[in-house]
Scaffold this motif. Structure first.
Motif, PDB file in Angstrom:
ATOM      1  N   UNK A  35       3.330  -0.183  16.025  1.00 37.95           N
ATOM      2  CA  UNK A  35       3.391  -1.104  14.588  1.00 37.95           C
ATOM      3  C   UNK A  35       2.019  -1.365  14.168  1.00 37.95           C
ATOM      4  N   UNK A  36       2.016  -0.943  12.950  1.00 38.05           N
ATOM      5  CA  UNK A  36       0.840  -1.079  11.990  1.00 38.05           C
ATOM      6  C   UNK A  36       0.772  -2.520  11.506  1.00 38.05           C
ATOM      7  N   UNK A  37       0.040  -3.515  11.972  1.00 34.83           N
ATOM      8  CA  UNK A  37      -0.139  -4.898  11.605  1.00 34.83           C
ATOM      9  C   UNK A  37      -1.055  -4.767  10.336  1.00 34.83           C
ATOM     10  N   UNK A  38      -0.590  -5.254   9.178  1.00 31.87           N
ATOM     11  CA  UNK A  38      -1.325  -5.287   8.082  1.00 31.87           C
ATOM     12  C   UNK A  38      -1.426  -6.863   7.526  1.00 31.87           C
ATOM     13  N   UNK A  39      -2.042  -7.897   8.175  1.00 31.55           N
ATOM     14  CA  UNK A  39      -1.840  -9.227   7.666  1.00 31.55           C
ATOM     15  C   UNK A  39      -2.276  -9.693   6.299  1.00 31.55           C
ATOM     16  N   UNK A  43       0.588 -11.350   4.063  1.00 35.22           N
ATOM     17  CA  UNK A  43       0.148 -12.941   3.143  1.00 35.22           C
ATOM     18  C   UNK A  43       0.225 -12.916   1.898  1.00 35.22           C
ATOM     19  N   UNK A  44      -0.224 -11.896   1.218  1.00 32.09           N
ATOM     20  CA  UNK A  44      -0.537 -11.855  -0.319  1.00 32.09           C
ATOM     21  C   UNK A  44       0.756 -11.751  -0.937  1.00 32.09           C
ATOM     22  N   UNK A  45       1.816 -10.859  -0.191  1.00 32.48           N
ATOM     23  CA  UNK A  45       3.165 -10.672  -0.841  1.00 32.48           C
ATOM     24  C   UNK A  45       4.107 -11.650  -0.307  1.00 32.48           C
ATOM     25  N   UNK A  69      -5.026  -1.145  -1.552  1.00 29.38           N
ATOM     26  CA  UNK A  69      -5.654  -2.157  -2.208  1.00 29.38           C
ATOM     27  C   UNK A  69      -4.757  -2.734  -3.425  1.00 29.38           C
ATOM     28  N   UNK A  70      -3.636  -2.022  -3.441  1.00 29.16           N
ATOM     29  CA  UNK A  70      -2.544  -2.535  -4.448  1.00 29.16           C
ATOM     30  C   UNK A  70      -1.854  -3.766  -3.860  1.00 29.16           C
ATOM     31  N   UNK A  71      -1.890  -4.015  -2.525  1.00 24.67           N
ATOM     32  CA  UNK A  71      -1.215  -5.217  -1.995  1.00 24.67           C
ATOM     33  C   UNK A  71      -1.768  -5.787  -0.976  1.00 24.67           C
ATOM     34  N   UNK A  72      -3.081  -5.634  -0.731  1.00 23.65           N
ATOM     35  CA  UNK A  72      -3.938  -6.480   0.083  1.00 23.65           C
ATOM     36  C   UNK A  72      -5.488  -6.806  -0.490  1.00 23.65           C
ATOM     37  N   UNK A  73      -5.493  -6.383  -1.707  1.00 20.55           N
ATOM     38  CA  UNK A  73      -6.762  -6.232  -2.604  1.00 20.55           C
ATOM     39  C   UNK A  73      -8.051  -5.621  -1.963  1.00 20.55           C
ATOM     40  N   UNK A  74      -8.114  -5.206  -0.719  1.00 25.08           N
ATOM     41  CA  UNK A  74      -9.296  -4.548  -0.345  1.00 25.08           C
ATOM     42  C   UNK A  74      -8.914  -3.472   1.012  1.00 25.08           C
TER      43      UNK A  74
END
Length: 178
Positions: A35-39, A43-45, A69-74
Motif C-alpha cells: 500500500x502507498x500511504x499518502x496522508x 486529508x486534503x481531499x 501536487x494536484x491533490x496534496x499540494x507538495x
C-alpha cells in the motif's frame, strides 16, 4: 475482486488503502502486496485516514508517499512522514495503535523502495546505493539535538537539507544543484 482476478501479488501496490477492511488487509498481506500511504492527499481531499499501523501489524508492506501536487499540494516527504505519524494518533488515544517515528521513517525509505519494486535502495547498508540526504544540524529544527529519528519525522520540514547524494554522487551540494 482484485484477488479473484489474480491481480494481487508482490507487484501490486494499492494507492491510499483508506477503505480496506481487516479481511482486505489480510488478503493484501497474504499476497505480498503493498500500500502507498499518502496522508496529505487523503486529508486534503477528505478521503479518510488509512489504518497503517493495523496493516503493518497484519504484514502489509506500507510505503509513505506524497501523491501529487494536484491533490496534496507538495512533494515534501518530511511532511508526509510527519502527517503519517500524526494521523495515526488522531485515530485513537491507544498509543499501541500509533505509528512510531521509526515506523514512519522506514515507511518513507525501505518500505517505499520495496513497494516500488526497487532493490538495493532505501537504507544505508553495504551493497546498497548511496542515496543520502545531509541535514544541517545547526539549523533551528535540530537545536537542541535530542532524538534524531523523532526530529527527522516530527520536526524536519526540508529547510535543513544541505546536500543530497544519489547513487554515491552529489546532486545537491551545500544547497546548490551540481
Amino acid at each position: 475482486h482484485l484477488d479473484k482476478l489474480g491481480v494481487l501479488g508482490p507487484n501490486f501496490t494499492g494507492a491510499h488503502g483508506v477503505w480496506v477492511d481487516q479481511d482486505d488487509m489480510r488478503r493484501l498481506a497474504d499476497a505480498g502486496a503493498h500500500i502507498a500511504h499518502n496522508p496529505s492527499s487523503n486529508m486534503r481531499l477528505g478521503n479518510g485516514i488509512a489504518r497503517v499501523k493495523q496493516m503493518r501489524d497484519l504484514g502489509v508492506n506500507v510505503g509513505i508517499g506524497t501523491d501529487s501536487v494536484t491533490c496534496s499540494d507538495n512533494l515534501n516527504m518530511y511532511e508526509a512522514m510527519r502527517l503519517a505519524a500524526l494521523s495515526s494518533r488522531a485515530q485513537s488515544p491507544d498509543t499501541d495503535r500509533w505509528l512510531s517515528a521509526i515506523d514512519c521513517f522506514e515507511g518513507a525509505t525501505a518500505a517505499s523502495a520495496k513497494a516500488l519494486g526497487f532493490e538495493k535502495i532505501g537504507r544505508l547498508a553495504p551493497g546498497f546505493k548511496a542515496d543520502i540526504v545531509f541535514l544541517d544540524l545547526g539549523a533551528i529544527n535540530w537545536i537542541p539535538l535530542v532524538n534524531p529519528i523523532n526530529q527527522v519525522v516530527l520536526v524536519e520540514d526540508g529547510t535543513s537539507v544541505d546536500s543530497v547524494m544519489v547513487g554515491g554522487r552529489f546532486a545537491v551540494r551545500h544547497r546548490k544543484l551540481v
